[in-house]
Scaffold this motif. Structure first.
Motif, PDB file in Angstrom:
ATOM      1  N   HIS A   1       0.858  -1.189   0.000  1.00 47.50           N
ATOM      2  CA  HIS A   1       0.000   0.000   0.000  1.00 47.50           C
ATOM      3  C   HIS A   1       0.887   1.230   0.000  1.00 47.50           C
ATOM      4  O   HIS A   1       1.658   1.429   0.939  1.00 47.50           O
ATOM      5  CB  HIS A   1      -0.912  -0.016   1.231  1.00 47.50           C
ATOM      6  N   ASP A   2       0.710   2.051  -1.158  1.00 47.95           N
ATOM      7  CA  ASP A   2       1.504   3.279  -1.294  1.00 47.95           C
ATOM      8  C   ASP A   2       0.546   4.441  -1.496  1.00 47.95           C
ATOM      9  O   ASP A   2      -0.068   4.577  -2.563  1.00 47.95           O
ATOM     10  CB  ASP A   2       2.466   3.122  -2.479  1.00 47.95           C
ATOM     11  N   PRO A   3       0.340   5.313  -0.506  1.00 55.01           N
ATOM     12  CA  PRO A   3      -0.605   6.429  -0.636  1.00 55.01           C
ATOM     13  C   PRO A   3      -0.246   7.373  -1.784  1.00 55.01           C
ATOM     14  O   PRO A   3      -1.118   7.848  -2.496  1.00 55.01           O
ATOM     15  CB  PRO A   3      -0.504   7.123   0.706  1.00 55.01           C
ATOM     16  N   ALA A   4       0.997   7.646  -2.008  1.00 53.71           N
ATOM     17  CA  ALA A   4       1.385   8.580  -3.094  1.00 53.71           C
ATOM     18  C   ALA A   4       1.019   7.997  -4.450  1.00 53.71           C
ATOM     19  O   ALA A   4       0.568   8.707  -5.359  1.00 53.71           O
ATOM     20  CB  ALA A   4       2.908   8.845  -3.020  1.00 53.71           C
ATOM     21  N   ARG A   5       1.247   6.696  -4.542  1.00 49.51           N
ATOM     22  CA  ARG A   5       0.909   6.062  -5.845  1.00 49.51           C
ATOM     23  C   ARG A   5      -0.587   6.075  -6.073  1.00 49.51           C
ATOM     24  O   ARG A   5      -1.058   6.316  -7.186  1.00 49.51           O
ATOM     25  CB  ARG A   5       1.464   4.625  -5.829  1.00 49.51           C
ATOM     26  N   GLU A   6      -1.351   5.831  -5.008  1.00 47.85           N
ATOM     27  CA  GLU A   6      -2.813   5.847  -5.166  1.00 47.85           C
ATOM     28  C   GLU A   6      -3.309   7.240  -5.539  1.00 47.85           C
ATOM     29  O   GLU A   6      -4.212   7.407  -6.368  1.00 47.85           O
ATOM     30  CB  GLU A   6      -3.468   5.396  -3.853  1.00 47.85           C
ATOM     31  N   GLU A   7      -2.691   8.247  -4.958  1.00 52.60           N
ATOM     32  CA  GLU A   7      -3.088   9.628  -5.275  1.00 52.60           C
ATOM     33  C   GLU A   7      -2.756   9.945  -6.724  1.00 52.60           C
ATOM     34  O   GLU A   7      -3.549  10.585  -7.444  1.00 52.60           O
ATOM     35  CB  GLU A   7      -2.370  10.587  -4.345  1.00 52.60           C
ATOM     36  N   ALA A   8      -1.601   9.462  -7.169  1.00 61.40           N
ATOM     37  CA  ALA A   8      -1.207   9.710  -8.558  1.00 61.40           C
ATOM     38  C   ALA A   8      -2.172   8.991  -9.507  1.00 61.40           C
ATOM     39  O   ALA A   8      -2.551   9.508 -10.572  1.00 61.40           O
ATOM     40  CB  ALA A   8       0.235   9.255  -8.789  1.00 61.40           C
ATOM     41  N   GLU A   9      -2.526   7.762  -9.060  1.00 57.11           N
ATOM     42  CA  GLU A   9      -3.460   7.003  -9.917  1.00 57.11           C
ATOM     43  C   GLU A   9      -4.822   7.688  -9.977  1.00 57.11           C
ATOM     44  O   GLU A   9      -5.455   7.762 -11.046  1.00 57.11           O
ATOM     45  CB  GLU A   9      -3.599   5.586  -9.360  1.00 57.11           C
ATOM     46  N   GLN A  10      -5.249   8.226  -8.889  1.00 57.37           N
ATOM     47  CA  GLN A  10      -6.530   8.929  -8.851  1.00 57.37           C
ATOM     48  C   GLN A  10      -6.485  10.193  -9.715  1.00 57.37           C
ATOM     49  O   GLN A  10      -7.435  10.520 -10.441  1.00 57.37           O
ATOM     50  CB  GLN A  10      -6.884   9.273  -7.404  1.00 57.37           C
TER      51      GLN A  10
END
Length: 282
Positions: free
Chosen positions: A44-53
Motif C-alpha cells: 500500500h503506497d498512498p502517493a501512488r494511489e493519489e497519482a493514480e486517482q
C-alpha cells in the motif's frame, strides 16, 4: 439531414487525433504494470494511489473535453447542413420567382405580339372592307346616274308632249278670252308679206265674220298697192290663219306653230342625249 450526424455514431478523424494528442500531453498513456507490483498485492503506497486517482481524473476530464469537442463539431456540422439547406431552399425560391417572372414576361410579350398582329390584321381587313364598300358605292352611284339618264331620256318626249298640250290649251284659252290677241297675231303675219298683188287671208269659218269685220284695220298691215282678200278655210281649225300670195304662203295656225315648237324641243332633247352619251363613252 441533421439527424444523420450523431456523436454517438460518428466521430471525425481529426477529433480523434486531437484527443490522442491531449492524452499524450497529459501523460495519461497506460504503462505496463511491474512484475513486482503484481506480486506484491498487499503493498500500500498512498502517493501512488493519489497519482493514480489524479491520472484517472485527468483521463475523465480529457474524455469529457473530447466528447464536448465532438458535440460542438456535430452541432457545427448540423448548423452548416441546416444553413446549406436554407440557402438551397432560398436559391430554389428565387429561381422559381425568376421562372415565374420569365413566364409572365413571355406571356406578356406573346400577348402584346398577338394583340399587335390582331390589330394589324383588323386594320388590313377594315381597309379592304372600306375599299370594297367604296367600290360598291361608286357602282351604285354610276348605276343611279344611268338610271337618271334613262328616266330623263324616257321622260323628255312625254314632257315635251305635255308642255305643248298645256301651251296649246293656254293659247286657245287666251285667244278665246281676248279676241284682240288673235287679231294681233293675224296683223303681224300680214305685215310679213311686204309685196303687191293679191294677198289671201284664210281663217277658220268660225272666225271669218269677226276677222272680216276688221278688214280696214288689217289692210293697213299690207302694202298699199296690195289687195287683201279674207276667205274662210276649213283647214284652219283654230284662231290662227294662213297668208297666201303669189310668192308663197305663211302658215300661222296655232296647232302648226305648236307642232314646230314640239319638233324643235324633241330635236334639242335628242341632241342633248347624244352629247351626254358621247361624254359617257369618253
Amino acid at each position: 439531414m441533421s439527424r444523420l450526424i450523431k456523436h454517438s455514431q460518428y466521430v471525425p478523424v481529426d477529433v480523434l487525433k486531437r484527443l490522442e494528442q491531449a492524452r499524450q500531453h497529459a501523460g495519461l498513456t497506460e504503462e505496463p504494470v511491474a512484475e513486482d507490483a503484481v506480486g506484491d498485492v498487499h503493498y500500500h503506497d498512498p502517493a501512488r494511489e493519489e497519482a493514480e486517482q489524479t491520472r484517472r481524473q485527468m483521463l475523465k476530464d480529457a474524455q469529457e473535453f473530447a466528447e464536448g469537442q465532438v458535440r460542438n463539431a456535430s452541432q457545427e456540422a448540423e448548423n452548416i447542413v441546416e444553413s446549406a439547406r436554407t440557402e438551397a431552399e432560398e436559391w430554389w425560391r428565387q429561381r422559381r420567382e425568376q421562372d415565374e417572372h420569365l413566364v409572365e414576361a413571355v406571356k406578356s410579350e406573346a400577348f402584346q405580339q398577338g394583340y399587335q398582329e390582331g390589330l394589324t390584321q383588323a386594320e388590313h381587313d377594315m381597309a379592304q372592307k372600306m375599299a370594297e364598300m367604296m367600290e360598291e358605292a361608286r357602282n351604285v352611284l354610276q348605276e343611279a346616274y344611268r338610271a337618271r339618264d334613262v328616266i330623263i331620256q324616257e321622260a323628255e318626249p312625254f314632257l315635251v308632249e305635255l308642255s305643248c298640250g298645256i301651251a296649246e290649251k293656254i293659247v286657245d284659252k287666251q285667244l278665246t278670252v281676248e279676241p284682240q290677241f288673235a287679231m294681233d297675231l293675224i296683223r303681224k303675219n300680214l305685215a310679213r308679206k311686204r309685196e303687191q298683188g293679191l294677198i289671201s287671208l284664210c281663217v277658220s269659218p268660225a272666225q271669218f265674220a269677226f276677222v272680216n269685220s276688221a278688214r280696214e284695220e288689217l289692210s293697213l298691215a299690207v302694202d298699199s298697192q296690195a289687195e287683201l282678200q279674207i276667205l274662210p278655210d276649213s283647214t284652219v281649225k283654230d284662231l290662227g290663219c294662213v297668208v297666201r300670195s303669189s310668192f308663197g304662203s305663211i302658215d300661222a295656225r296655232i296647232d302648226t306653230q305648236l307642232a314646230e315648237i314640239k319638233k324643235e324641243l324633241v330635236r334639242i332633247a335628242l341632241d342633248t342625249e347624244e352629247h351626254r352619251n358621247g361624254e359617257g363613252d369618253a
